[in-house]
Scaffold this active site. Structure first.
Site, mmCIF file in Angstrom:
data_model
loop_
_atom_site.group_PDB
_atom_site.id
_atom_site.type_symbol
_atom_site.label_atom_id
_atom_site.label_comp_id
_atom_site.label_asym_id
_atom_site.label_seq_id
_atom_site.Cartn_x
_atom_site.Cartn_y
_atom_site.Cartn_z
ATOM 1 N N HIS A 56 40.470 70.995 47.243
ATOM 2 C CA HIS A 56 40.202 71.085 45.793
ATOM 3 C C HIS A 56 38.883 70.424 45.340
ATOM 4 O O HIS A 56 38.865 69.449 44.605
ATOM 5 C CB HIS A 56 41.353 70.563 44.950
ATOM 6 C CG HIS A 56 42.006 69.284 45.401
ATOM 7 N ND1 HIS A 56 41.330 68.220 45.925
ATOM 8 C CD2 HIS A 56 43.305 68.917 45.364
ATOM 9 C CE1 HIS A 56 42.189 67.263 46.190
ATOM 10 N NE2 HIS A 56 43.395 67.663 45.862
ATOM 11 N N ASP A 104 46.870 73.753 44.676
ATOM 12 C CA ASP A 104 47.308 72.358 44.533
ATOM 13 C C ASP A 104 48.537 72.286 43.627
ATOM 14 O O ASP A 104 48.690 71.336 42.853
ATOM 15 C CB ASP A 104 46.167 71.492 43.978
ATOM 16 C CG ASP A 104 46.466 69.999 44.101
ATOM 17 O OD1 ASP A 104 47.267 69.615 44.958
ATOM 18 O OD2 ASP A 104 45.881 69.216 43.324
HETATM 19 O O1 DOR Z 1 46.999 65.949 40.772
HETATM 20 C C1 DOR Z 1 47.460 65.866 41.896
HETATM 21 N N1 DOR Z 1 48.786 65.706 42.097
HETATM 22 N N2 DOR Z 1 46.630 65.907 42.952
HETATM 23 C C2 DOR Z 1 47.076 65.693 44.211
HETATM 24 O O2 DOR Z 1 46.307 65.835 45.133
HETATM 25 C C3 DOR Z 1 48.474 65.246 44.434
HETATM 26 C C4 DOR Z 1 49.321 65.833 43.405
HETATM 27 C C5 DOR Z 1 50.764 65.409 43.414
HETATM 28 O O3 DOR Z 1 51.363 65.394 44.500
HETATM 29 O O4 DOR Z 1 51.341 65.189 42.350
#
Ligand code: DOR
Length: 457
Positions: A252, A323
């Protein structure tokens, strides 16, 4: 038992009875996106789990389920190479069944999932547990990353099957955080398998968290975890990858600065991905959806959106990942900074990207490359990512003629919200096929279908 809200979608009755013996599917007169990127109106025949023929017209005497696809476009199924599906341990947010229902509806036929579950996926035992759970309940194909900790270097070298090692350089607490260069270097120095990095500099984030302490406007998130934090970590990962010629994937990527860095200096063994939200949303989203716009790495400026788009079109960025990181609305309703970062995406990613294509941002063939072919190539996933005889029959028929808004009440992700709610999108999946079986058709799921474990060569 499966959650009832998925079942009340009405299981695709005709198909359930076909489950014991896989029947051929004959897709008639679709606009097929071929491996070359060109489009051809024609037929596709599947048999067992594979595509057996692609031709302008197929005459067959084999009994087949026929799909009249006139006016629809046939794409290889989407392979989403970065998702967080929360099972085991965080099933109140999502689980492998609900997430895979959302995938099927979104045209996603395979996914690669991240190790920040509970327990963390850091050894063969926890990987095997996920594979077992997925074989029981996943409607689409699956693969699972192994997470790096300070202690599990031997596991990183031996576990299998996995698409690679996930390193959180920042934005994580607990055992998965690897923010010391010496430790990072020991991982890069040993073994050959792909290393995928969440590139944010933890020291800078911690320092800026203190500077901006007491501010509850979620927009401050993009200033705390700023472009420089992302750039510093990407520079370090790139330096180590070059030192050891180690296969590196930058997850990302979110900033213009990182895109420019890679444009200048991208070894052949390095790949990068971008999310639809880093292309389509920016810091103005905090004004409209507040903490729902909070993710890591954070949303950036409209300038970053444009530079990322250009880098994607130019091949500096290789592919798309969502993501998908679901959190409940209750969790997101807390006050920043107590709110968790992340947003769901598998249900909307293909339609978001195809809508961008129809608006002239790119071509449909580019979307197919970024969401299927290039992902299969980068991770060495055999037999997937294109529509050609011998390839797996993972397919999605989309409708590029009608537009429909993203509606919260129609979402299948357990968290039941989307940062794109209200967006009027085209290219929604009409029919999704996984391994030669119809798993989703016109709003109805066949929850009997099961995907398979992906392999990586
Ligand atoms: O915003 C995010 N949430 N970025 C990540 O890389 C991990 C993810 C999560 O697991 O909640």
């Amino acid at each position: 038992m499966q959650p009832s809200y998925c079942l009340n979608l009405a299981v695709y009755g005709n198909v359930v009875s076909l489950m014991s013996s896989l029947q051929s599917i004959l897709i008639r007169q679709a606009r097929i996106i071929l491996p070359s990127g060109e489009a051809m109106v024609g037929d596709v025949l599947t048999s067992d789990r594979h595509i057996v023929e692609v031709a302008p017209e197929i005459a067959t005497t084999t009994p087949a389920i026929e799909i009249d696809a006139q006016g629809l476009t046939l794409l290889p199924g989407v392979i989403d190479p970065q998702v967080h599906f929360r099972e085991p341990g965080l099933e109140h947010k999502e689980d492998l069944f609900t997430a895979s229902c959302a995938c099927a509806k979104g045209g996603v036929t395979s996914f690669l999932e991240m190790p920040n579950t509970r327990p963390l996926t850091t050894n063969q035992e926890t990987l095997d547990d996920k594979l077992q759970r997925a074989s029981n309940k996943c409607l689409v194909n699956y693969g699972f990353f192994i997470g790096a900790t300070a202690e599990n270097l031997p596991d990183l070298l031996t576990v299998s099957p996995t698409p690679g090692i996930k390193i959180f350089m920042g934005s994580m607490h607990g055992q998965l955080l690897i923010d010391q260069e010496a430790l990072l270097e020991s991982i890069f120095a040993q073994g050959r398998r792909l290393i995928a990095v969440h590139a944010e500099d933890q020291a800078r984030i911690l320092q800026r968290r203190q500077e901006f302490a007491g501010i509850h406007d979620p927009a401050i998130h993009s200033q705390i975890q700023d472009n420089q934090a992302a750039l510093l970590a990407t520079q370090l990962a790139l330096k180590l990858s070059k030192k050891y010629q180690r296969r590196l994937h930058i997850l990302h990527m979110s900033t213009a600065e990182e895109a420019e860095l890679l444009r200048q200096d991208k070894p052949s063994w390095v790949t990068a991905e971008v999310t639809p939200q880093h292309l389509m949303l920016n810091t103005s989203a905090y004004e409209t959806i507040g903490t729902l716009a909070q993710m890591n790495p954070p949303l950036r400026s409209p300038h970053d959106n444009e530079v990322l788009w250009q880098a994607l079109r130019d091949g500096v960025i290789d592919f798309i990942a969502t993501d998908h990181a679901p959190h409940t609305l209750e969790e997101k309703a807390q006050e920043y900074p107590n709110t968790p970062s992340g947003m769901p995406g598998v249900e909307t990613s293909l339609a978001v990207m195809l809508t961008a294509a129809m608006a002239g941002k790119c071509t449909v063939a580019q979307v197919v490359n970024w969401m299927s072919k290039a992902v299969a190539e980068a991770y060495g996933i055999p037999n997937k990512g294109v529509i050609a005889p011998g390839y797996d029959a993972d397919l999605v028929l989309v409708d590029l003629n009608t537009y429909r808004p993203v509606r919260r009440e129609e979402l299948l992700t357990k968290c039941r919200w989307s940062p794109f709610e209200g967006w009027n999108l085209t290219g929604w999946a009409v029919t999704t096929i996984v391994g030669g079986q119809i798993v989703y058709d016109k709003g109805q799921l066949n929850t009997q279908v099961r995907g398979q474990a992906l392999s990586f060569v």
